[in-house]
Design an enzyme around this catalytic site. Structure first.
Site, short mmCIF file in Angstrom:
data_model
loop_
_atom_site.label_atom_id
_atom_site.label_comp_id
_atom_site.label_asym_id
_atom_site.label_seq_id
_atom_site.Cartn_x
_atom_site.Cartn_y
_atom_site.Cartn_z
N ASP A 169 -48.92 113.35 -5.77
CA ASP A 169 -47.95 112.68 -4.91
C ASP A 169 -46.87 112.09 -5.79
O ASP A 169 -47.16 111.53 -6.83
CB ASP A 169 -48.64 111.55 -4.14
CG ASP A 169 -49.20 112.07 -2.83
OD1 ASP A 169 -48.61 113.02 -2.30
OD2 ASP A 169 -50.21 111.53 -2.37
N ALA A 205 -35.46 97.96 11.95
CA ALA A 205 -35.56 99.41 12.03
C ALA A 205 -34.42 99.97 12.86
O ALA A 205 -34.03 101.12 12.71
CB ALA A 205 -36.90 99.80 12.64
N GLN A 206 -33.83 99.14 13.79
CA GLN A 206 -32.73 99.65 14.62
C GLN A 206 -31.43 99.71 13.84
O GLN A 206 -30.76 100.72 13.80
CB GLN A 206 -32.54 98.78 15.87
CG GLN A 206 -33.54 99.07 16.98
CD GLN A 206 -34.87 98.41 16.69
OE1 GLN A 206 -34.92 97.29 16.19
NE2 GLN A 206 -35.97 99.11 16.98
N ARG A 233 -31.00 99.29 10.51
CA ARG A 233 -31.23 99.88 9.19
C ARG A 233 -30.22 99.38 8.16
O ARG A 233 -29.70 100.13 7.36
CB ARG A 233 -31.22 101.42 9.27
CG ARG A 233 -32.38 101.94 10.12
CD ARG A 233 -32.41 103.44 10.23
NE ARG A 233 -32.56 104.08 8.95
CZ ARG A 233 -31.97 105.23 8.65
NH1 ARG A 233 -31.18 105.82 9.51
NH2 ARG A 233 -32.17 105.77 7.47
N MET A 234 -29.89 98.10 8.25
CA MET A 234 -29.08 97.46 7.20
C MET A 234 -29.39 95.97 7.20
O MET A 234 -29.97 95.44 8.13
CB MET A 234 -27.60 97.71 7.41
CG MET A 234 -27.08 97.27 8.77
SD MET A 234 -25.35 97.73 8.95
CE MET A 234 -25.01 97.11 10.56
N SER A 235 -29.02 95.34 6.11
CA SER A 235 -29.23 93.91 6.03
C SER A 235 -28.00 93.30 5.36
O SER A 235 -27.14 94.02 4.86
CB SER A 235 -30.48 93.60 5.22
OG SER A 235 -30.35 94.11 3.91
N LYS A 277 -25.34 95.70 3.51
CA LYS A 277 -25.71 96.86 2.70
C LYS A 277 -26.71 97.68 3.51
O LYS A 277 -27.49 97.13 4.30
CB LYS A 277 -26.31 96.43 1.36
CG LYS A 277 -27.77 95.95 1.40
CD LYS A 277 -28.33 95.90 0.00
CE LYS A 277 -29.86 95.92 0.01
NZ LYS A 277 -30.51 94.72 0.54
N ASP A 304 -54.72 109.43 0.02
CA ASP A 304 -55.31 108.21 0.58
C ASP A 304 -55.25 108.15 2.10
O ASP A 304 -56.09 107.58 2.73
CB ASP A 304 -54.70 106.96 -0.05
CG ASP A 304 -53.17 106.98 0.00
OD1 ASP A 304 -52.63 107.91 0.64
OD2 ASP A 304 -52.55 106.09 -0.59
#
Lengths: 538, 655
Positions: free
Chosen positions: B286, B355-356, B358-360, B371, B491
């Protein structure tokens, strides 16, 4: 010495093209006219593939029939035509021994050649066996090659086809060629009555003639060794000139050497063929030099016509290959000269060995070498991409155990049975050597005799007959079983972690395995025989 | 004396039981020989030579037993420790009506549901169906730091015998009593369930064949020599010839191999798996966690229209509240390269990642800094992203990195290059693997461009991009079809089919129950790179067997030269010339050979337990070196050894 070098050069030079040619003969796509006719007459379906059990079964049944025919012909030869000397039927023990001997490609001759066997017996029984026993060896070898080459297949080819092709297209043309050359050198090929000649001492002597050249050719080529005359190729009519001597000696090793290349070609890796041949030469050359060294100056029991070197070379060639024809008396070899000939046989007839069986014999040794070496490089051992696992090792053990068991037990038995023991001519270590040599020769399907020993008596005839049969046919069970099992496996692709089995290092390792296994089994026996004899007179 | 030696000593005698010896044909023959010589000695107690021979033959058997016992002993000590954590404990089982009842853990069956509170031991192996908790797994891993286990995802399996430290868990029991992980582990380390592996079996057959051969040699020697050799000498010769060195150490080597795995915190579910590991041709690895550090790290800033330092400052501001490793790495890079040291400004309003969106980012008054992924920032921005930045984004993607856009007030001003950092030293490891003949394949969910870039950087031979579990399974099947042996680690539950298909499958202990059951090796440390070590241990195991077999057989040559001249000193005095070692007298010669044969087993116990060192070089080199050491060494060493023993024997007036 120069002769030995020329001999080796010619041998190695001829082996390669001959090996390739044999491969093409054996693995042809189509059957030719005569072949088809034979299949039609015998009801063989030539394109039917056999699994290993069926192949083995066909091989054994065929050879059993051969055994019975040879036995029967000897018993009733007195009533058959082709018997100019009016020889009587052969006694049962001797007939059994001879039948086993010729069925097993040993050609141990407890009988007295031209004075025991009629022409009819020699031609119909013995010469036929000379061909088909050698062809049997070739067939088994080529079946093993198929097992190594094929993947996820249970088919090893068709025994009847392999047998027919090995006889008709390989052995027959070659022996016709050699017969013609021998005839040109003065070897008789005739059905004339014995010739009456005046000797120099003005006495009259009856010289038995017969179809000599044809039998000599195949006995040399097919690693058979049973001569027409009792003294074999020391007889001036079997081996009249230096050229005939050279060619006959060459013919001893020619097919076993060439079959290494056939093997390499058949497993699609010619380097493997070279590796086997190299290993054989690596053992053969030094031992022959040793023998020649010790025989220099020893004229006892040798033909003055050939000299010590050519005799020593023949002695080594005939014991290295499981041929057994002789051009000098091995009983008269020096202690260490005799030691060398015994060692060459005791390697298990894998240094050249018999036609076909030399190769499959050495492949068993290769598997042992691969197994131990494979462990030492940290992988489950594999040979030609096939994993060597528990089943293969079981079979290899079964094959490798057979010969030493036979030789050691037969020798021990001969020392215990009073009549067998009394057959020694000499006492002390040399007497023991005579017995050891005889048992070694029969146990390895060699057939050469040390002389001295009065071998025509029930123990040697009966036990020897059984030993020859077991030694020859027992090993075929593991060989074909391995072919079957490897054929069913997948091929592991080669990588940097794969142990190469064609490198000089592996060849040396293979030789070490052959020597160590042979030496460890027979060191005590050899010490009591030739070694003690040598040291006693130092 | 340490208790482990004490126990091994007792076990060496216990193992003399012929029924136990029968599994080892070589040593069985030695035991029979010892008995025979003892009987002979009992009939003539005055014959000290026979007595000493008998004694040393017994020692030979005992030394071999000791080797095996000591190998087992290490496992037994571990098993005892494990057993302590397996004691019966009360469990709270859920009844059909939803209430809980107290039952002993031995009554739990597969499918039962239990609840475990902080401070309690987990009563059985199972899958978490509810809750998050920190668990102390030191009982099985030896690692004292607690680990987090939670329902769902790939860390949902718990092992009976471990302890919940905080919070609570609801667990569905997955193993009946006696069949849990701990039970299997105990029986593995104890060697109770140890069966001979295929290769061990094959070697055993070969050794048995040698034994039969030498038995024949010795039996036939008696009539060949006209009875001029005594039975005691024949037995001595036989014992010296049969491969006692490897025969005596064979099972110790196998047990020690398993033990070496256990010491590296790997549990082998069968000996077969360890052996197969040595044969592996293809490793599926992996990417994340094995080849690269799990997290991407900021490596570079690109600016357009503003200075680089400004981009660094903005990126750092946007990441101040970002606790992910990526976010932290942006702050680190900004401070290291541009000296941007920020503390959260007054009145800053942080916008967390969802998640909606997708930036902060952060809102400082009217300054909005964000970003995030390219498409989300593009959507948020009011003016289109400049060509220069688009180029930079493409460039980063091509290099295998992840670009993040930095935007201020609706305008993208820079790009952060998040790089997948390849682990240090991993490239060298792959070179070693290549030398061993093992192909490495990287498996990743990344797109092919990214995957190719990382594959090139890490030096793997091949990669599988955008891998789905089905593709993984197909890849393994393809390799196997071509005759290769495949190893992989995994895993997650979706790894289970591939794990079951692979020849050597290592599951992380932190992984799901399904993955653990599909695997044949379990790594208690959950360290994916360990696969490489497992391969090396597998190879070491085979090499040790091969090396000692070669050594054992090579020894025989010297023993012949010691014993034969002595055995025939009377009947064939001329053979005395073969006494190259100039051993003092026939009795001392034979005794020395027997003593050397016994002592060499003891001398080689450490090697058998430690294993022959494995070096990652080609097969040819490896074979050459091992043949020189163990083949040639095996030939020479006994000549010296027997001579030394002979000198001692004579000096002590033993013969």
């Amino acid at each position: 010495m120069a002769e030995f070098v020329i001999y080796l050069l010619v041998l190695v030079g001829l082996a390669y093209p001959l090996g390739q040619w044999m491969f093409r003969m054996l693995e042809r796509e189509r059957h030719f006219g005569l072949e088809n006719l034979i299949y039609k007459l015998t009801g063989v379906q030539p394109d039917r593939q056999m699994g290993w059990r069926e192949y083995l079964q066909a091989l054994l049944v065929f050879n059993l029939l051969g055994l019975l025919v040879v036995y029967a012909l000897q018993r009733v030869q007195g009533m058959l035509p082709g018997n100019p000397l009016k020889l009587a039927g052969v006694d049962p023990y001797l007939a059994f021994n001879t039948a086993s001997s010729f069925a097993s490609n040993t050609n141990w001759q407890a009988y007295g050649g031209e004075t025991t066997m009629s022409w009819a017996t020699q031609m119909l029984a013995l010469t036929t066996q000379n061909f088909v026993s050698a062809a049997t060896g070739i067939a088994a070898m080529i079946a093993l090659c198929r097992g190594l080459l094929r993947t996820e297949s249970r088919q090893l080819g068709n025994f009847w086809v392999d047998l027919t092709r090995a006889t008709l297209t390989v052995l027959l043309p070659l022996s016709v060629l050699l017969s013609l050359i021998l005839v040109s050198q003065g070897v008789p090929q005739t059905f004339h009555q014995p010739a009456a000649v005046q000797t120099i001492e003005s006495q009259s002597q009856l010289l038995p003639l017969g179809p000599v050249a044809s039998q000599v050719a195949i006995k040399q080529l097919g690693t058979n060794g049973g001569g027409f005359y009792n003294v074999n190729s020391a007889h001036p009519l079997e081996n009249p000139t230096p050229l005939s001597n050279f060619l006959e000696c060459l013919a001893i090793l020619l097919l076993p050497a060439a079959l290494c290349h056939t093997y390499g070609r058949a497993v699609h890796d010619r380097r493997q063929g070279w590796a086997l041949l190299a290993a054989m030469l690596l053992l053969f050359v030094p031992l022959t030099l040793l023998c020649m060294h010790y025989e220099a100056g020893n004229w006892e029991g040798k033909e003055v016509r050939f000299g010590e070197a050519a005799s020593a070379l023949w002695a080594c060639a005939t014991t290295a290959a499981s041929n057994g024809s002789v051009n000098c008396m091995h009983d008269s070899l020096t202690a260490l000269g005799g030691f060398v000939t015994m060692v060459l046989m005791l390697f298990g007839e894998v240094v050249f060995g018999g036609v076909g069986c030399g190769v499959y014999g050495i492949v068993l040794c290769v598997l042992v070498a691969v197994f131990v070496a494979g462990l030492m490089v940290g992988r489950t051992p594999e040979y030609l991409g096939k994993k060597i696992e528990t089943f293969e090792i079981k079979m290899v053990s079964l094959g490798i155990l057979c010969m030493p068991t036979l030789v050691l037990l037969m020798t021990a038995g001969a020392m215990l049975v009073p009549s067998a023991r009394a057959a020694m001519l000499n006492t002390g270590p040399h007497g023991f050597s005579e017995i050891l040599y005889a048992c070694t020769s029969m146990g390895n399907n060699n057939g050469s005799a040390f002389g001295g020993l009065s071998a025509n008596q029930p123990y040697y005839n009966l036990v020897g007959g059984l030993v020859m049969l077991i030694s020859r046919f027992w090993i075929l069970i593991p060989v074909l079983a391995i072919a079957g099992s490897l054929g069913a496996k997948k091929r592991v692709p080669e990588s940097a972690g794969t142990l190469p089995t064609h490198s000089p290092l592996f060849v040396v390792w293979l030789c070490v395995v052959i020597v160590v296994v042979g030496a460890l089994c027979f060191f005590p026996a050899l010490c009591l025989g030739p070694m003690a004899e040598h040291l006693r007179y130092l | 004396m340490k208790p482990i030696y004490q126990r091994a000593l007792q076990d060496s005698f216990r193992k003399l039981n012929p029924r136990k010896m029968a599994g080892n044909p070589v040593m069985f023959v030695v035991e029979v020989g010892s008995l025979l010589t003892t009987v002979l000695w009992a009939r003539h107690p005055g014959d000290l030579f026979v007595g000493q021979t008998a004694l040393w033959l017994w020692f030979t058997v005992l030394f071999a037993n000791f080797a095996e016992a000591i190998a087992e002993g290490r496992g037994k000590a571990q098993a005892d420790a494990l057993r302590k954590s397996r004691k019966d404990i009360p469990a709270r089982r859920r009844k059909p009506d939803g209430s809980f009842e107290e039952v002993p853990s031995s009554e739990l069956r597969k499918g039962d549901v239990v609840r475990v509170e902080a401070g309690q031991s987990i009563p059985a192996d199972g899958e978490i169906i509810q809750g998050v908790a920190s668990v102390d797994e030191s009982a099985i891993t030896g690692e004292s730091a607690p680990v987090v286990r939670e329902s769902g995802g790939d860390r949902s399996a718990v092992t009976g015998g471990t302890t919940v430290l905080s919070d609570w868990l609801v667990i569905r029991v997955e193993a009946d009593p006696g069949q849990g992980f701990l039970d299997r582990m105990i029986s593995m380390v104890e060697g109770a369930s140890r069966q001979k592996t295929p290769n061990e079996l094959a070697l055993n057959i070969l050794l048995a064949s040698f034994t039969i051969l030498f038995l024949l040699v010795c039996v036939s020697l008696y009539p060949m020599a006209d009875g001029a050799i005594s039975v005691v000498v024949l037995v001595a010769l036989l014992v010296c010839l049969i491969p006692t060195t490897i025969g005596g150490l064979l099972s110790a080597i196998g047990i020690a191999g398993m033990d070496r795995l256990i010491q590296r915190n790997v549990m082998a579910m069968s000996g077969r798996a360890v052996e197969a590991a040595g044969d592996v041709d293809v490793l599926l690895l992996d990417k994340t966690g094995t080849i690269t550090y799990g997290n991407r790290q900021a490596a570079e800033f690109v600016a357009d229209g503003v200075s680089l330092a400004e981009v660094a400052r903005l990126a750092s501001l946007a990441s101040l509240a970002d606790e992910t490793p990526e976010g932290k790495s942006i702050v680190t890079l900004a401070s290291e390269k541009f000296g941007v040291h920020l503390t959260p400004p007054e009145g800053a309003e942080f916008v967390p990642f969802t998640a909606q969106t997708r930036m902060s980012g952060v809102n400082l008054g009217d300054e909005q800094i964000r970003k995030g992924a390219i498409d989300s920032i593009s959507n948020w921005a009011t003016s289109p992203v400049s060509e220069r930045l688009k180029e930079a984004v493409d460039e980063i993607a091509r290099k295998g990195g992840t670009p993040l856009l930095i935007a201020r007030n609706g305008l993208a001003v820079g790009v952060v290059y998040l790089k997948d950092v390849v682990k240090t030293g991993i490239k060298e490891r792959f070179v070693r693997l290549r030398n061993m003949g093992i192909k490495t394949v990287m498996v990743t969910g990344d797109n092919p461009v990214t995957a190719a870039a990382i594959a090139a950087e890490a030096g793997v031979d091949d990669f599988l991009a955008q891998a789905t579990p089905e593709q993984k399974l197909d890849l393994i099947r393809n390799y196997q079809q071509g005759g290769r042996l495949v190893a992989m680690t995994g895993d997650g539950t979706n790894d289970a089919p591939a794990l079951a298909q692979a020849d050597v499958a290592v599951a992380m202990n932190s992984g799901t129950q399904a993955a653990r059951e599909a695997a044949n090796l379990i790594d208690l440390d959950s360290n994916p790179t360990k696969l490489i070590e497992i391969v090396e241990i597998g190879k070491q195991l085979l090499i040790t067997r091969g090396a000692l077999s070669t050594f054992s057989i090579a020894n025989d040559v010297a023993k012949y030269f010691a014993i034969l001249p002595a055995a025939f000193a009377v009947s064939h005095p001329e053979l005395g010339r073969l006494n190259f070692m100039a051993l003092a007298n026939p009795q001392s010669a034979i005794l020395s050979a027997v003593i050397f044969n016994a002592l060499i087993i003891v001398a080689l116990i450490p090697l058998a337990l430690r294993g022959v060192n494995y070096r990652a070089v080609g097969a040819e080199t490896l074979l050459r070196d091992h043949l020189l050491i163990y083949g040639v060494g095996g030939l020479v060493c006994p000549f010296i050894g027997i001579k030394l023993v002979d000198m001692l024997v004579v000096a002590m007036h033993l013969a």
